[in-house]
Design a protein around this motif. Structure first.
Motif, PDB file in Angstrom:
ATOM      1  N   ALA A   2       0.903  -1.332  -0.007  1.00  0.00           N
ATOM      2  CA  ALA A   2       0.004  -0.224  -0.207  1.00  0.00           C
ATOM      3  C   ALA A   2       0.759   1.309   0.063  1.00  0.00           C
ATOM      4  O   ALA A   2       2.028   1.293   0.486  1.00  0.00           O
ATOM      5  N   ARG A   3       0.283   2.239  -0.723  1.00  0.00           N
ATOM      6  CA  ARG A   3       1.153   3.628  -0.969  1.00  0.00           C
ATOM      7  C   ARG A   3       0.981   4.357   0.488  1.00  0.00           C
ATOM      8  O   ARG A   3       1.823   5.120   0.738  1.00  0.00           O
ATOM      9  N   SER A   4      -0.197   4.148   1.214  1.00  0.00           N
ATOM     10  CA  SER A   4      -0.513   4.831   2.583  1.00  0.00           C
ATOM     11  C   SER A   4      -1.703   4.007   3.109  1.00  0.00           C
ATOM     12  O   SER A   4      -2.433   3.297   2.654  1.00  0.00           O
ATOM     13  N   LEU A   5      -1.647   4.450   4.452  1.00  0.00           N
ATOM     14  CA  LEU A   5      -2.922   3.716   5.173  1.00  0.00           C
ATOM     15  C   LEU A   5      -3.639   5.107   5.524  1.00  0.00           C
ATOM     16  O   LEU A   5      -3.350   6.035   6.170  1.00  0.00           O
ATOM     17  N   HIS A   6      -5.014   5.047   5.474  1.00  0.00           N
ATOM     18  CA  HIS A   6      -6.077   5.738   5.746  1.00  0.00           C
ATOM     19  C   HIS A   6      -6.656   5.266   7.111  1.00  0.00           C
ATOM     20  O   HIS A   6      -7.180   4.266   7.187  1.00  0.00           O
ATOM     21  N   VAL A   7      -6.626   6.054   8.295  1.00  0.00           N
ATOM     22  CA  VAL A   7      -7.145   5.605   9.673  1.00  0.00           C
ATOM     23  C   VAL A   7      -7.601   6.769  10.298  1.00  0.00           C
ATOM     24  O   VAL A   7      -7.361   7.934  10.158  1.00  0.00           O
ATOM     25  N   SER A   8      -8.505   6.435  11.197  1.00  0.00           N
ATOM     26  CA  SER A   8      -9.116   7.290  12.179  1.00  0.00           C
ATOM     27  C   SER A   8      -8.011   7.784  13.284  1.00  0.00           C
ATOM     28  O   SER A   8      -7.251   7.136  13.480  1.00  0.00           O
ATOM     29  N   CYS A   9      -8.119   8.992  13.444  1.00  0.00           N
ATOM     30  CA  CYS A   9      -7.146   9.699  14.394  1.00  0.00           C
ATOM     31  C   CYS A   9      -7.509  10.730  15.611  1.00  0.00           C
ATOM     32  O   CYS A   9      -8.842  11.076  15.322  1.00  0.00           O
ATOM     33  N   MET A  43      -6.416   2.745  14.923  1.00  0.00           N
ATOM     34  CA  MET A  43      -6.406   4.348  14.925  1.00  0.00           C
ATOM     35  C   MET A  43      -4.960   4.863  15.186  1.00  0.00           C
ATOM     36  O   MET A  43      -4.221   4.180  15.854  1.00  0.00           O
ATOM     37  N   ALA A  44      -4.847   6.143  14.808  1.00  0.00           N
ATOM     38  CA  ALA A  44      -3.841   6.981  14.926  1.00  0.00           C
ATOM     39  C   ALA A  44      -3.541   7.563  16.035  1.00  0.00           C
ATOM     40  O   ALA A  44      -4.914   8.163  16.710  1.00  0.00           O
ATOM     41  N   VAL A  45      -2.690   7.965  16.650  1.00  0.00           N
ATOM     42  CA  VAL A  45      -2.364   8.672  18.042  1.00  0.00           C
ATOM     43  C   VAL A  45      -1.619  10.225  17.395  1.00  0.00           C
ATOM     44  O   VAL A  45      -0.580  10.022  16.979  1.00  0.00           O
ATOM     45  N   HIS A  46      -2.443  11.334  17.577  1.00  0.00           N
ATOM     46  CA  HIS A  46      -1.818  12.324  17.399  1.00  0.00           C
ATOM     47  C   HIS A  46      -1.317  12.929  18.677  1.00  0.00           C
ATOM     48  O   HIS A  46      -2.189  12.967  19.527  1.00  0.00           O
ATOM     49  N   VAL A  47      -0.095  13.544  18.661  1.00  0.00           N
ATOM     50  CA  VAL A  47       0.429  14.334  20.368  1.00  0.00           C
ATOM     51  C   VAL A  47      -0.171  15.671  19.934  1.00  0.00           C
ATOM     52  O   VAL A  47       0.679  16.540  19.225  1.00  0.00           O
ATOM     53  N   ALA A  48      -0.946  16.033  20.797  1.00  0.00           N
ATOM     54  CA  ALA A  48      -1.387  17.470  20.983  1.00  0.00           C
ATOM     55  C   ALA A  48      -0.288  18.552  21.489  1.00  0.00           C
ATOM     56  O   ALA A  48       0.667  18.074  21.915  1.00  0.00           O
ATOM     57  N   SER A 140       1.079  17.022  11.876  1.00  0.00           N
ATOM     58  CA  SER A 140      -0.257  17.000  11.218  1.00  0.00           C
ATOM     59  C   SER A 140      -1.178  18.058  12.466  1.00  0.00           C
ATOM     60  O   SER A 140      -1.009  17.805  13.500  1.00  0.00           O
ATOM     61  N   ARG A 141      -1.926  18.745  11.815  1.00  0.00           N
ATOM     62  CA  ARG A 141      -3.102  19.514  12.727  1.00  0.00           C
ATOM     63  C   ARG A 141      -4.091  18.894  13.146  1.00  0.00           C
ATOM     64  O   ARG A 141      -4.603  17.883  12.983  1.00  0.00           O
ATOM     65  N   GLY A 142      -4.124  18.879  14.785  1.00  0.00           N
ATOM     66  CA  GLY A 142      -4.933  18.030  15.592  1.00  0.00           C
ATOM     67  C   GLY A 142      -6.496  18.461  15.360  1.00  0.00           C
ATOM     68  O   GLY A 142      -6.803  19.508  14.541  1.00  0.00           O
ATOM     69  N   GLY A 143      -7.260  18.077  16.066  1.00  0.00           N
ATOM     70  CA  GLY A 143      -8.751  18.017  15.944  1.00  0.00           C
ATOM     71  C   GLY A 143      -9.361  17.940  17.248  1.00  0.00           C
ATOM     72  O   GLY A 143      -8.578  17.366  18.233  1.00  0.00           O
ATOM     73  N   ARG A 144     -10.767  18.069  17.400  1.00  0.00           N
ATOM     74  CA  ARG A 144     -11.504  17.866  18.596  1.00  0.00           C
ATOM     75  C   ARG A 144     -11.771  16.515  18.874  1.00  0.00           C
ATOM     76  O   ARG A 144     -11.823  16.115  19.770  1.00  0.00           O
ATOM     77  N   ASP A 145     -12.216  15.873  17.763  1.00  0.00           N
ATOM     78  CA  ASP A 145     -12.807  14.646  17.803  1.00  0.00           C
ATOM     79  C   ASP A 145     -11.884  13.925  16.937  1.00  0.00           C
ATOM     80  O   ASP A 145     -10.839  14.041  16.475  1.00  0.00           O
ATOM     81  N   TRP A 147     -10.846  12.267  13.337  1.00  0.00           N
ATOM     82  CA  TRP A 147     -10.662  12.621  11.909  1.00  0.00           C
ATOM     83  C   TRP A 147      -9.730  11.717  11.325  1.00  0.00           C
ATOM     84  O   TRP A 147      -9.271  10.852  11.926  1.00  0.00           O
ATOM     85  N   THR A 148      -9.812  11.502   9.871  1.00  0.00           N
ATOM     86  CA  THR A 148      -8.870  10.558   9.263  1.00  0.00           C
ATOM     87  C   THR A 148      -7.689  11.229   8.647  1.00  0.00           C
ATOM     88  O   THR A 148      -7.716  12.517   8.257  1.00  0.00           O
ATOM     89  N   VAL A 149      -6.748  10.437   8.854  1.00  0.00           N
ATOM     90  CA  VAL A 149      -5.181  11.032   8.547  1.00  0.00           C
ATOM     91  C   VAL A 149      -4.800   9.980   7.718  1.00  0.00           C
ATOM     92  O   VAL A 149      -5.233   8.588   7.606  1.00  0.00           O
ATOM     93  N   GLU A 150      -3.964  10.225   6.708  1.00  0.00           N
ATOM     94  CA  GLU A 150      -3.192   9.502   5.638  1.00  0.00           C
ATOM     95  C   GLU A 150      -1.629   9.297   5.953  1.00  0.00           C
ATOM     96  O   GLU A 150      -1.039  10.226   6.202  1.00  0.00           O
ATOM     97  N   ILE A 151      -1.292   8.310   6.294  1.00  0.00           N
ATOM     98  CA  ILE A 151      -0.041   8.028   6.805  1.00  0.00           C
ATOM     99  C   ILE A 151       0.615   7.095   5.594  1.00  0.00           C
ATOM    100  O   ILE A 151       0.271   6.178   5.234  1.00  0.00           O
ATOM    101  N   PRO A 152       1.832   7.806   5.047  1.00  0.00           N
ATOM    102  CA  PRO A 152       2.512   7.403   4.016  1.00  0.00           C
ATOM    103  C   PRO A 152       3.035   5.783   4.522  1.00  0.00           C
ATOM    104  O   PRO A 152       3.544   5.688   5.578  1.00  0.00           O
ATOM    105  N   ALA A 153       3.156   5.017   3.476  1.00  0.00           N
ATOM    106  CA  ALA A 153       3.656   3.760   3.891  1.00  0.00           C
ATOM    107  C   ALA A 153       5.085   3.604   4.466  1.00  0.00           C
ATOM    108  O   ALA A 153       5.346   2.801   5.418  1.00  0.00           O
ATOM    109  N   HIS A 154       5.941   4.568   3.978  1.00  0.00           N
ATOM    110  CA  HIS A 154       7.485   4.744   4.543  1.00  0.00           C
ATOM    111  C   HIS A 154       7.265   4.667   5.914  1.00  0.00           C
ATOM    112  O   HIS A 154       8.576   4.388   6.659  1.00  0.00           O
ATOM    113  N   LEU A 155       6.248   5.461   6.510  1.00  0.00           N
ATOM    114  CA  LEU A 155       6.170   5.659   7.994  1.00  0.00           C
ATOM    115  C   LEU A 155       5.714   4.496   8.884  1.00  0.00           C
ATOM    116  O   LEU A 155       5.876   4.658   9.963  1.00  0.00           O
TER     117      LEU A 155
END
Length: 157
Positions: A2-9, A43-48, A140-145, A147-155
């Motif tokens: 896959a070129r990337s992974l789309h997941v909820s964050c 799901m992905a974890v965003h660091v606020a 990535s900019r965070g959000g309140r609830d 959201w979907t983020v696209e993570i490139p395969a190389h990461l």
């Protein structure tokens, strides 16, 4: 591949983002069942940018979990490895349930240790497993609830 992974964050304040990705925190608490629709998913974890308001997590780590200040400091440093304002890792989402308002004693203490937080009665709790850091952070900019983020395969770990 896959070129990337789309997941909820979901954005987490520190130190909880680091606690989750280092596998120390295995239970997330929210006032509403935000993560229930993600059961069985990754799901992905965003660091606020902001820190959690309060220090009760220190009481849980130092008290029931028995960590000394050096261990706590090392854990905090590990959680900051990618900085702030980034998607830092992935988790698998388990079951969500509401903690009974009347829960007390040893069962409550075990949940508080898993959440690294006190005052869980009445909150919606979600099991989070299989934490893994990305190979590098994704700004990535965070959000309140959620959201979907696209993570490139190389990461991806």
């Amino acid at each position: 591949m896959a070129r990337s992974l789309h997941v909820s964050c979901l954005s987490f304040r520190q130190p909880f983002a680091g606690f989750l990705l280092d596998g120390k925190k295995t239970l997330e608490s929210r006032w509403r069942p935000l993560l229930a629709p993600l059961e069985g998913a990754t799901m992905a974890v965003h660091v606020a940018w902001r820190d959690w308001d309060g220090e009760e997590w220190r009481e849980v780590l130092g008290g029931p979990m028995g960590m000394d200040q050096d261990h706590i400091h090392t854990l905090l440093e590990s959680g900051e490895r990618f900085g702030r304002g980034v998607v830092a890792g992935l988790l698998d989402v388990g079951r969500t349930w509401q903690c009974p308002a009347s829960l007390q004693g040893e069962e409550l203490q075990q949940l508080e240790q898993a959440a690294i937080l006190i005052g869980l009665q009445g909150k919606h709790l979600t099991h989070l497993t299989n934490p893994r850091w990305l190979k590098a952070p994704l700004t990535s900019r965070g959000g309140r609830d959620l959201w979907t983020v696209e993570i490139p395969a190389h990461l991806l770990p």
